[in-house]
Design a protein around this motif. Structure first.
Motif, short mmCIF file in Angstrom:
data_model
loop_
_atom_site.label_atom_id
_atom_site.label_comp_id
_atom_site.label_asym_id
_atom_site.label_seq_id
_atom_site.Cartn_x
_atom_site.Cartn_y
_atom_site.Cartn_z
N ARG A 88 -7.17 -3.14 8.20
CA ARG A 88 -6.69 -2.99 6.80
C ARG A 88 -5.40 -3.44 6.72
NH1 ARG A 88 -6.31 3.33 6.45
NH2 ARG A 88 -5.94 3.16 8.73
N PHE A 89 -4.93 -3.66 5.24
CA PHE A 89 -3.68 -3.88 4.95
C PHE A 89 -2.78 -2.73 4.24
CE2 PHE A 89 -4.46 -8.32 5.84
CZ PHE A 89 -3.18 -8.76 5.81
N PRO B 212 -1.16 -6.36 8.02
CA PRO B 212 -2.15 -5.81 8.79
C PRO B 212 -1.92 -4.44 9.41
CG PRO B 212 -1.86 -7.80 9.95
CD PRO B 212 -0.68 -7.49 8.80
N LEU B 213 -2.79 -3.57 9.51
CA LEU B 213 -2.72 -2.30 10.11
C LEU B 213 -4.08 -2.19 10.84
CD1 LEU B 213 -1.51 0.55 10.54
CD2 LEU B 213 -2.65 1.39 8.52
#
Length: 109
Positions: A52-53, A58-59
């Motif tokens: 995810r962002f 980015p995460l």
């Protein structure tokens, strides 16, 4: 029309030994009649990585992002005349007897 079959189980829908059928006869039949284009088992949810962002970066996290009991354990892509045919094919999948098969149409332009 192409459909994605998501083959799912939540782990509590234990199959009776006689229901734990090998999917190979279903695969052979749908491949032979030309409706199955592609499919595969996938690794369990604990082997997933979610991207995810957050705040522009980015995460990356381990496992699925969604908290759900049902887990996707495989997929198939089929090509059928209509939803009724796709449902009939999904209903023949062995996992439909003790798990679930979600039928989703692909977007068409």
């Amino acid at each position: 029309m192409k459909y994605l079959l998501l083959i799912c189980d939540d782990g509590s829908m234990a199959a009776a030994p006689e229901e734990e059928l090998d999917a190979m006869p279903w695969v052979a039949e749908t491949t032979r009649d030309g409706t199955r284009l592609l499919g595969s088992r996938i690794r369990p949810a604990q082997d997933a990585t979610t991207v995810r962002f957050k705040d522009g970066a980015p995460l990356i996290t381990d496992g699925p992002f969604a908290e759900t009991k049902e887990q996707i354990c495989g997929f198939d892509i089929i090509d059928c005349a209509d939803l009724d045919e796709a449902i009939a094919i999904a209903a023949k999948h062995p996992v439909a007897r003790y798990g679930m098969v979600e039928v989703r149409p692909f977007w068409t332009e």
